[in-house]
Design a protein around this motif. Structure first.
Motif, PDB file in Angstrom:
ATOM      1  N   LYS A 180       0.838  -1.208   0.000  1.00 42.29           N
ATOM      2  CA  LYS A 180       0.000   0.000   0.000  1.00 42.29           C
ATOM      3  C   LYS A 180       0.871   1.256   0.000  1.00 42.29           C
ATOM      4  N   SER A 181       1.946   1.246   0.810  1.00 46.22           N
ATOM      5  CA  SER A 181       2.851   2.398   0.879  1.00 46.22           C
ATOM      6  C   SER A 181       3.527   2.639  -0.466  1.00 46.22           C
ATOM      7  N   MET A 182       3.976   1.541  -1.104  1.00 46.12           N
ATOM      8  CA  MET A 182       4.629   1.667  -2.409  1.00 46.12           C
ATOM      9  C   MET A 182       3.653   2.207  -3.452  1.00 46.12           C
ATOM     10  N   THR A 183       2.375   1.748  -3.366  1.00 44.73           N
ATOM     11  CA  THR A 183       1.376   2.221  -4.325  1.00 44.73           C
ATOM     12  C   THR A 183       1.172   3.727  -4.184  1.00 44.73           C
ATOM     13  N   GLY A 184       1.121   4.223  -2.914  1.00 44.83           N
ATOM     14  CA  GLY A 184       0.968   5.656  -2.687  1.00 44.83           C
ATOM     15  C   GLY A 184       2.147   6.439  -3.233  1.00 44.83           C
ATOM     16  N   THR A 185       3.352   5.906  -3.032  1.00 45.12           N
ATOM     17  CA  THR A 185       4.557   6.583  -3.524  1.00 45.12           C
ATOM     18  C   THR A 185       4.567   6.650  -5.047  1.00 45.12           C
ATOM     19  N   ILE A 186       4.193   5.534  -5.685  1.00 40.06           N
ATOM     20  CA  ILE A 186       4.163   5.497  -7.160  1.00 40.06           C
ATOM     21  C   ILE A 186       3.129   6.484  -7.685  1.00 40.06           C
ATOM     22  N   HIS A 187       1.958   6.554  -7.018  1.00 44.29           N
ATOM     23  CA  HIS A 187       0.915   7.487  -7.446  1.00 44.29           C
ATOM     24  C   HIS A 187       1.395   8.938  -7.333  1.00 44.29           C
ATOM     25  N   LEU A 188       2.076   9.268  -6.230  1.00 40.62           N
ATOM     26  CA  LEU A 188       2.607  10.612  -6.044  1.00 40.62           C
ATOM     27  C   LEU A 188       3.666  10.927  -7.101  1.00 40.62           C
ATOM     28  N   GLY A 189       4.546   9.953  -7.378  1.00 41.10           N
ATOM     29  CA  GLY A 189       5.578  10.159  -8.388  1.00 41.10           C
ATOM     30  C   GLY A 189       4.974  10.412  -9.756  1.00 41.10           C
ATOM     31  N   ARG A 190       3.883   9.689 -10.069  1.00 40.63           N
ATOM     32  CA  ARG A 190       3.210   9.887 -11.361  1.00 40.63           C
ATOM     33  C   ARG A 190       2.651  11.308 -11.472  1.00 40.63           C
ATOM     34  N   LYS A 191       2.057  11.787 -10.369  1.00 49.84           N
ATOM     35  CA  LYS A 191       1.527  13.152 -10.380  1.00 49.84           C
ATOM     36  C   LYS A 191       2.641  14.174 -10.610  1.00 49.84           C
ATOM     37  N   LEU A 192       3.788  13.959  -9.928  1.00 45.89           N
ATOM     38  CA  LEU A 192       4.897  14.901 -10.076  1.00 45.89           C
ATOM     39  C   LEU A 192       5.433  14.905 -11.507  1.00 45.89           C
ATOM     40  N   ILE A 193       5.507  13.709 -12.108  1.00 45.63           N
ATOM     41  CA  ILE A 193       6.018  13.619 -13.493  1.00 45.63           C
ATOM     42  C   ILE A 193       5.073  14.348 -14.444  1.00 45.63           C
ATOM     43  N   LEU A 194       3.745  14.121 -14.268  1.00 44.46           N
ATOM     44  CA  LEU A 194       2.787  14.807 -15.135  1.00 44.46           C
ATOM     45  C   LEU A 194       2.873  16.325 -14.971  1.00 44.46           C
ATOM     46  N   LYS A 195       3.028  16.780 -13.702  1.00 46.85           N
ATOM     47  CA  LYS A 195       3.133  18.221 -13.445  1.00 46.85           C
ATOM     48  C   LYS A 195       4.403  18.785 -14.080  1.00 46.85           C
ATOM     49  N   TYR A 196       5.514  18.005 -13.963  1.00 47.36           N
ATOM     50  CA  TYR A 196       6.764  18.463 -14.560  1.00 47.36           C
ATOM     51  C   TYR A 196       6.648  18.547 -16.075  1.00 47.36           C
ATOM     52  N   ASN A 197       5.980  17.561 -16.689  1.00 46.52           N
ATOM     53  CA  ASN A 197       5.818  17.581 -18.157  1.00 46.52           C
ATOM     54  C   ASN A 197       5.001  18.789 -18.597  1.00 46.52           C
ATOM     55  N   ARG A 198       3.939  19.104 -17.840  1.00 42.51           N
ATOM     56  CA  ARG A 198       3.131  20.275 -18.210  1.00 42.51           C
ATOM     57  C   ARG A 198       3.945  21.565 -18.059  1.00 42.51           C
ATOM     58  N   ARG A 199       4.732  21.663 -16.992  1.00 37.75           N
ATOM     59  CA  ARG A 199       5.550  22.872 -16.783  1.00 37.75           C
ATOM     60  C   ARG A 199       6.604  22.989 -17.893  1.00 37.75           C
ATOM     61  N   GLU A 200       7.172  21.840 -18.285  1.00 37.94           N
ATOM     62  CA  GLU A 200       8.191  21.881 -19.339  1.00 37.94           C
ATOM     63  C   GLU A 200       7.576  22.373 -20.653  1.00 37.94           C
ATOM     64  N   LEU A 201       6.343  21.918 -20.969  1.00 32.79           N
ATOM     65  CA  LEU A 201       5.664  22.349 -22.189  1.00 32.79           C
ATOM     66  C   LEU A 201       5.388  23.846 -22.132  1.00 32.79           C
ATOM     67  N   THR A 202       4.963  24.332 -20.950  1.00 26.28           N
ATOM     68  CA  THR A 202       4.689  25.771 -20.796  1.00 26.28           C
ATOM     69  C   THR A 202       5.974  26.591 -20.986  1.00 26.28           C
ATOM     70  N   ASP A 203       7.078  26.120 -20.416  1.00 26.85           N
ATOM     71  CA  ASP A 203       8.352  26.827 -20.555  1.00 26.85           C
ATOM     72  C   ASP A 203       8.788  26.896 -22.011  1.00 26.85           C
ATOM     73  N   LYS A 204       8.613  25.766 -22.710  1.00 22.20           N
ATOM     74  CA  LYS A 204       9.002  25.769 -24.134  1.00 22.20           C
ATOM     75  C   LYS A 204       8.163  26.771 -24.922  1.00 22.20           C
ATOM     76  N   LEU A 205       6.847  26.831 -24.621  1.00 21.77           N
ATOM     77  CA  LEU A 205       5.971  27.754 -25.338  1.00 21.77           C
ATOM     78  C   LEU A 205       6.365  29.205 -25.064  1.00 21.77           C
ATOM     79  N   LEU A 206       6.693  29.540 -23.798  1.00 24.17           N
ATOM     80  CA  LEU A 206       7.103  30.905 -23.449  1.00 24.17           C
ATOM     81  C   LEU A 206       8.409  31.273 -24.137  1.00 24.17           C
ATOM     82  N   ILE A 207       9.353  30.289 -24.165  1.00 26.55           N
ATOM     83  CA  ILE A 207      10.636  30.561 -24.842  1.00 26.55           C
ATOM     84  C   ILE A 207      10.406  30.830 -26.326  1.00 26.55           C
ATOM     85  N   PHE A 208       9.489  30.035 -26.938  1.00 29.22           N
ATOM     86  CA  PHE A 208       9.202  30.228 -28.355  1.00 29.22           C
ATOM     87  C   PHE A 208       8.589  31.614 -28.608  1.00 29.22           C
ATOM     88  N   LEU A 209       7.667  32.002 -27.763  1.00 24.27           N
ATOM     89  CA  LEU A 209       7.035  33.315 -27.935  1.00 24.27           C
ATOM     90  C   LEU A 209       8.043  34.448 -27.732  1.00 24.27           C
TER      91      LEU A 209
END
Length: 230
Positions: A180-209
């Motif tokens: 159960k603990s490992m499942t919670g950690t994996i779920h949190l890690g997935r959220k962080l990765i998705l958030k990082y990917n969205r931030r990276e896309l936003t940064d690329k768009l701002l740099i392009f503009l």
């Protein structure tokens, strides 16, 4: 290919079955024994020898159960050993009853002979009967003591089994909590990765503009410098 441990367990089980069948056959011979007492004593001696061999092989099977690596194998072999112990206790009870029936038959036969031989032989035969009854009582007492010891061993074995099952249950619960603990950690890690990917896309768009704005500014300045009248 079967492992060496499986072969030893199978051989041990086969020997237990062999001794069990031999004991059952001897008990039937005791029930059918017409006498004399010496014949009955000989049969009882053979039964005792087979019980000793059977008890040792059951102990060997219990030891093999404790040496198993897999929990399922250990529990399966231990269950078989407990079943064989219960069967041995049942055989001991049947042995005691067969002795009582046989000795009662021999006593009745001896009583009939006493009546046929007359008054003089009657006293002597009654003495023999009393000795037979004393011997019967001694054998019954010995059988009851043996059964009592076997039941005490069975109780101890059951207590050990319950303790082992409790330990296994705690291990399973602890493993479940870790999962159960490992499942919670994996779920949190997935959220962080998705958030990082969205931030990276936003940064690329701002740099392009920003780059597009910079280029547009440069082009505008060059146009004013090179073509001031346009």
């Amino acid at each position: 290919m079967a492992s060496s441990s499986d072969v030893h367990v199978r051989i041990c089980s086969q020997e237990i079955i062999k001794y069990d069948l031999e004991i059952k056959a001897l008990i039937q011979d005791i029930r059918d024994c017409p006498g004399p007492q010496s014949a009955l004593l000989n049969l009882n001696s053979q039964v005792k020898g087979n019980f000793n061999k059977l008890r040792l092989r059951i102990q060997d099977l219990e030891q093999m159960a404790r040496e198993q690596d897999r929990e399922t194998d250990r529990m399966e072999i231990q269950a078989e050993a407990e079943s064989q112990r219960r069967q041995m206790l049942s055989n001991q009870t049947a042995w005691r009853k067969a002795n009582l029936a046989c000795k009662l038959g021999i006593d009745n036969m001896e009583k009939d002979e006493l009546l046929q031989r007359g008054e003089n032989n009657s006293v002597r035969q009654r003495k023999v009967t009393k000795e037979s009854l004393v011997e019967t009582s001694s054998d019954i007492t010995e059988s009851l003591m043996s059964i009592s010891r076997m039941m005490a061993e069975q109780v101890k074995q059951s207590e050990d089994t319950i303790s082992t099952l409790a330990t296994s249950s705690r291990t399973v619960l602890e493993t479940n909590d870790e999962f159960k603990s490992m499942t919670g950690t994996i779920h949190l890690g997935r959220k962080l990765i998705l958030k990082y990917n969205r931030r990276e896309l936003t940064d690329k768009l701002l740099i392009f503009l920003a780059l597009a704005l910079f280029l547009a500014t440069v082009l505008y300045i060059l146009k004013k410098r090179l073509f001031p009248f346009i």
